[in-house]
Write a protein that holds these residues in place. Structure first.
Motif, short mmCIF file in Angstrom:
data_model
loop_
_atom_site.label_atom_id
_atom_site.label_comp_id
_atom_site.label_asym_id
_atom_site.label_seq_id
_atom_site.Cartn_x
_atom_site.Cartn_y
_atom_site.Cartn_z
N VAL A 72 0.81 -1.22 0.00
CA VAL A 72 0.00 0.00 0.00
C VAL A 72 0.84 1.26 0.00
N ALA A 73 2.16 1.12 0.02
CA ALA A 73 3.05 2.28 0.06
C ALA A 73 4.33 1.94 -0.68
N ASP A 74 5.25 2.89 -0.76
CA ASP A 74 6.53 2.63 -1.42
C ASP A 74 7.36 1.61 -0.65
N PHE A 75 7.22 1.62 0.66
CA PHE A 75 7.84 0.60 1.51
C PHE A 75 7.23 0.71 2.89
N SER A 76 7.45 -0.29 3.71
CA SER A 76 7.02 -0.19 5.11
C SER A 76 8.27 -0.10 5.98
N LEU A 77 8.11 0.54 7.14
CA LEU A 77 9.23 0.78 8.03
C LEU A 77 8.87 0.32 9.43
N LEU A 78 9.72 -0.55 9.98
CA LEU A 78 9.56 -1.06 11.34
C LEU A 78 10.67 -0.48 12.20
N PHE A 79 10.36 -0.24 13.47
CA PHE A 79 11.34 0.35 14.38
C PHE A 79 11.74 -0.66 15.46
N LEU A 113 7.10 12.71 -4.10
CA LEU A 113 6.32 12.28 -2.94
C LEU A 113 6.49 10.78 -2.73
N TYR A 114 6.63 10.39 -1.45
CA TYR A 114 6.86 8.99 -1.10
C TYR A 114 5.95 8.60 0.06
N LYS A 115 5.36 7.44 -0.05
CA LYS A 115 4.46 6.95 1.00
C LYS A 115 5.18 5.86 1.79
N VAL A 116 5.10 5.97 3.12
CA VAL A 116 5.75 5.01 4.02
C VAL A 116 4.70 4.42 4.94
N GLU A 117 4.62 3.10 4.96
CA GLU A 117 3.66 2.41 5.83
C GLU A 117 4.32 2.11 7.18
N THR A 118 3.65 2.47 8.27
CA THR A 118 4.12 2.18 9.62
C THR A 118 2.95 1.66 10.45
N VAL A 119 3.23 1.24 11.66
CA VAL A 119 2.15 0.78 12.54
C VAL A 119 1.24 1.94 12.95
N LYS A 120 1.70 3.16 12.77
CA LYS A 120 0.91 4.35 13.10
C LYS A 120 0.10 4.85 11.91
N GLY A 121 0.24 4.20 10.76
CA GLY A 121 -0.47 4.63 9.57
C GLY A 121 0.48 4.86 8.41
N ILE A 122 -0.05 5.39 7.33
CA ILE A 122 0.74 5.68 6.14
C ILE A 122 1.04 7.18 6.10
N TYR A 123 2.31 7.51 5.97
CA TYR A 123 2.74 8.90 5.94
C TYR A 123 3.30 9.26 4.57
N THR A 124 3.02 10.47 4.13
CA THR A 124 3.54 10.97 2.86
C THR A 124 4.64 11.97 3.13
N THR A 135 18.08 17.25 -0.81
CA THR A 135 18.43 18.52 -0.18
C THR A 135 17.45 18.91 0.92
N SER A 136 16.24 18.36 0.88
CA SER A 136 15.30 18.59 1.98
C SER A 136 14.23 17.52 1.93
N VAL A 137 13.70 17.22 3.10
CA VAL A 137 12.61 16.24 3.22
C VAL A 137 11.62 16.78 4.24
N SER A 138 10.33 16.68 3.91
CA SER A 138 9.31 17.29 4.77
C SER A 138 8.18 16.32 5.06
N ILE A 139 7.47 16.60 6.14
CA ILE A 139 6.38 15.74 6.58
C ILE A 139 5.38 16.59 7.36
N GLU A 140 4.15 16.11 7.45
CA GLU A 140 3.11 16.78 8.22
C GLU A 140 2.66 15.88 9.36
N SER A 141 2.34 16.51 10.49
CA SER A 141 1.90 15.76 11.67
C SER A 141 0.43 15.38 11.55
N GLU A 142 0.02 14.52 12.44
CA GLU A 142 -1.41 14.29 12.67
C GLU A 142 -1.87 15.32 13.71
N SER A 143 -3.05 15.14 14.27
CA SER A 143 -3.59 16.12 15.21
C SER A 143 -2.83 16.11 16.53
N CYS A 144 -2.50 17.31 17.02
CA CYS A 144 -1.81 17.48 18.29
C CYS A 144 -2.67 18.36 19.20
#
Length: 306
Positions: A72-79, A113-124, A135-144
């Motif tokens: 469902v994404a470009d890759f999944s990432l486990l920590f 744009l790249y999609k990453v699947e994690t246990v917290k959801g999919i992030y773009t 040269t730069s990489v950016s991301i947006e948070s969920e609700s805080c």
């Protein structure tokens, strides 16, 4: 040498926080369910994780990431991390996208744009590339949101998931500077010890100092649950500070959060949404490594220095 026990990694850092990204290893995780794979990684492979996280190969500040395929994404990432460390870090996403794109392990996207699947959801994430370098990489948070404010601290929940306790720099510490590191360290250990037996759910403690001469500039130190000082100003911590500041009159829509070690992260409030933020930074590759797990090595699982 048994190459079946070889672990290929890319080492990176984001504002000083180190991530060891495992791109090839004997670790085999079954199925497609991301939560099941994260649970399997958490509950098994202790020798392998210690090999990668502890001295003489790693250190207390090292974080581990395992890259796996995703449907469902470009890759999944486990920590995988040291004890009492959050099992999700935005910095890991930023570092991994940077490392995979720069090393050719992930094809460059036409729209960056790249999609990453994690246990917290999919992030773009958006990664800008010049001359094969991100040269730069950016991301947006969920609700805080701010959950509680009392005389001692402000409790902020990042992404409706991770709690941070924000403290104002105490009068006993002149400023958040390296020359006062010993005092800051003692203060953090005292707070984490006090909270150890209290029924408070939190990921980190953040002590904050405003810079009166520079509006929007903040200095902070984040202590993890074992009292260890985070090596960067922290993406979560920066989002938490901006959330708390948003409850005040004439609040800033953007802050520049500086760590005690000289790095900084800048976060902005997303227009039209007072509870979400964006952050843009740069991650750096520090090396690529191949580790061998040798059962006869007396330090095969490494150690941690006090």
């Amino acid at each position: 040498m048994n190459y079946e026990k070889m672990y290929s990694t890319i080492d990176t850092h984001v504002a000083g926080e180190a991530f060891r990204i495992v791109i090839q290893s004997p670790i085999r995780l079954g199925g497609d369910d991301i939560q099941a794979k994260q649970d399997e990684l958490k509950n098994n492979f202790s020798n392998e994780k210690n090999l990668l996280l502890n001295e003489p190969r790693g250190h207390r500040g090292m974080h581990g990431c395992v890259v796996t395929p995703s449907r469902v994404a470009d890759f999944s990432l486990l920590f995988f991390n040291h004890q009492d460390v959050s099992n999700f870090k935005y910095e890991g996403l930023l570092a991994t996208v940077t490392a995979l794109v720069e090393t050719g392990n992930l094809n460059r996207a036409a729209n960056d744009l790249y999609k990453v699947e994690t246990v917290k959801g999919i992030y773009t994430l958006k990664a800008l590339v010049e001359n094969q370098e991100v040269t730069s990489v950016s991301i947006e948070s969920e609700s805080c949101s701010e959950i509680e404010a009392n005389l001692d601290y402000t409790l902020v929940r990042v992404d409706d998931d991770r709690n941070y306790l924000l403290y104002t720099l105490p009068d006993s510490i002149p400023s958040i500077e390296l020359e006062h590191l010993a005092k800051l360290n003692r203060w953090g250990l005292e707070r984490t010890t006090e909270l150890m037996n209290e029924n408070i759910d939190y990921v980190g403690i953040v002590v904050v100092e405003s810079v009166s001469s520079s509006p929007g500039k903040i200095r902070s130190v984040t202590f993890e649950r074992d009292g260890y000082i985070l090596r960067s100003s922290g993406v979560d911590s920066t989002f938490a500070i901006l959330t708390a500041l948003g409850q005040k009159e004439n609040s800033e829509s953007e802050i520049e959060n500086h760590s005690i070690f000289g790095s900084s992260l800048t976060a902005k409030r997303i227009a039209g949404d007072e509870h979400r933020f964006s952050l843009e930074t740069e991650a750096f590759i520090t090396g690529s490594h191949e580790f061998i797990f040798d059962q006869d090595d007396p330090l095969k699982e490494g150690f941690l220095l006090a």
